[in-house]
Design a protein around this motif. Structure first.
Motif, PDB file in Angstrom:
ATOM      1  N   GLU A  79       3.197  -0.091   4.425  1.00 37.40           N
ATOM      2  CA  GLU A  79       2.374   0.809   3.105  1.00 37.40           C
ATOM      3  C   GLU A  79       3.697   0.537   1.699  1.00 37.40           C
ATOM      4  N   GLN A  80       4.401   1.498   2.227  1.00 39.80           N
ATOM      5  CA  GLN A  80       5.871   1.470   1.020  1.00 39.80           C
ATOM      6  C   GLN A  80       6.503   0.296   0.251  1.00 39.80           C
ATOM      7  N   ALA A  81       6.676  -0.523   1.484  1.00 36.64           N
ATOM      8  CA  ALA A  81       7.109  -2.218   1.097  1.00 36.64           C
ATOM      9  C   ALA A  81       6.077  -2.994   0.276  1.00 36.64           C
ATOM     10  N   LEU A  82       4.919  -2.634   0.560  1.00 45.88           N
ATOM     11  CA  LEU A  82       3.696  -3.367  -0.313  1.00 45.88           C
ATOM     12  C   LEU A  82       3.982  -2.947  -1.762  1.00 45.88           C
ATOM     13  N   ASP A  83       3.589  -1.336  -1.351  1.00 48.58           N
ATOM     14  CA  ASP A  83       3.814  -0.344  -2.860  1.00 48.58           C
ATOM     15  C   ASP A  83       4.862  -0.946  -3.194  1.00 48.58           C
TER      16      ASP A  83
END
Ligand code: KG4
Ligand code: ZN
Length: 357
Positions: A79-83
């Protein structure tokens, strides 16, 4: 999910966006890589969550602890990477995971997560060899030439891969075409660093600690063996044993630790440099690359660089930030495979002993 169909192959897009997950050992890593037409690959985001602190008290990696923590952290890391990349999962063309080599229970976590993401968002799933990730990593920020002839992106070279689990000399004729010409017959170079560090009471992982101590020491203080001269295979267990037999003879170990570390590091460096040069000459390669966790070591990097310069060879080392385990190198290996026509399959399974060639 195994055996499930991938989406029908589309015409290959000019721009490819790849999300990769690396969980072969004790780093949980997620990266997003994008490449458009003739441009170099661009790392949009590369996150690594290290479990080193969790394993330190055991002096090495505990498989159950590793897999449990991969499964605890991976979702939030994705989720953090996509964000950070400003993307959603349906913007990803391919979800990639490390197939092996590595710890089976750890590989399974990353593999399953990447398959689930692919199934949920309609992207393809592909798995790649961890060692191919290391091997190609020196080219990540140096990739060029049209993706329409991707074989050209990686020139023929001699690759020295030195990590915690492997020490390999590989003749890479192009991406995907590898020939093993030397490997360790016992301990890997990184493993020898870790074991010698442990003998000296230095924390895990030992490589960076030994390098730190070695800076203050005399590399000629102890004459440790350079094993298997004249061959392209490596052996580091005799060197490790030589250090073990030397330690009880030393009165003040704390005072002499820098000399031990410097002499040990010099013995490893001499062997890596001489065999790499010899291998490059034998294969007719004028490029030597260096990658894997041990390639962080500045003494090894600069010794190999100096020797290559002296002999008129090009030297390309993996950027320090991509030396230890990361997912950007996994995404890059997948990118080259996809540009070469690979589509992957949901039925791909992990392979803890996956060999590169
Ligand atoms: O490639 P990597 O992150 O994991 C594997 O795939 O094995 O490599 C980890 C290894 C460890 O053995 C660690 O001690 C070693 O790389 N290492 C170093 C240095 N930094 C990490 N060895 C020598 N000098 C360093 N500065
Ligand atoms: Zn590795």
């Amino acid at each position: 999910m195994p055996g499930a169909e991938q989406p029908a192959p589309k015409e290959e897009p000019e721009t490819l966006t790849i999300l990769a997950i690396e969980t072969s050992c004790d780093e949980s890593a997620v990266a997003i890589l994008r490449q458009t037409a003739t441009a170099p690959a661009e790392i949009l985001c590369s996150l690594v969550s290290s479990q080193i602190e969790l394993h330190r008290s055991y002096g090495g990696v505990v498989p159950e602890v590793a897999s449990r923590n991969h499964s605890l952290i991976l979702r939030s890391l994705v989720e953090q990477a996509l964000d950070e990349a400003g993307l959603q999962s349906n913007n990803i063309d391919a979800f990639v995971a490390t197939r092996g080599p590595g710890l089976s229970s750890s590989l399974l976590v990353g593999h399953t997560m990447a398959k689930a993401l692919a199934a949920a968002s309609g992207g393809n799933f592909l798995s790649v060899n961890h060692m191919e990730g290391h091997l190609l990593s020196p080219f990540l920020s140096n990739s060029r030439t049209s993706w329409k002839s991707p074989g050209l992106m990686i020139p023929a070279h001699l690759a020295l891969i030195v990590s915690g689990g492997h020490t390999m000399l590989i003749h890479a004729r192009q991406a995907g075409d590898y020939h093993m010409i030397g490997r360790t017959v016992d301990d890997a170079a990184g493993e020898a660093f870790d074991k010698v560090a442990r003998m000296l009471g230095l924390p895990y992982p030992g490589g960076p600690e030994i390098e730190k101590q070695a800076r203050k020491g005399n590399p000629e203080a102890f004459q440790f063996p350079r094993s298997m001269p004249g061959e392209l295979n490596f052996s580091f267990s005799g060197l490790k044993t030589a250090v073990r037999y030397t330690l009880p003879k030393i009165d003040d170990l704390t005072a002499r630790a820098p000399d031990i570390c410097a002499s040990f590091q010099k013995a490893v460096t001499d062997v890596l440099v001489s065999k790499s040069l010899r291998a490059a000459h034998e294969c007719g390669c004028n490029i030597i690359t260096l990658s894997g966790g041990v390639s962080c070591n500045k003494a090894i990097r600069s010794a190999l660089n100096d020797k290559c310069m002296a002999e008129g060879l090009h030297f390309l080392a993996c950027p320090p930030g991509l030396s230890t385990d990361n997912a950007a190198m996994i995404a890059f290996a997948a990118l080259l495979k996809i540009r070469n026509g690979a589509t992957g399959s949901m039925s791909e399974d992990i392979d803890p002993n996956f060999s590169l060639c």
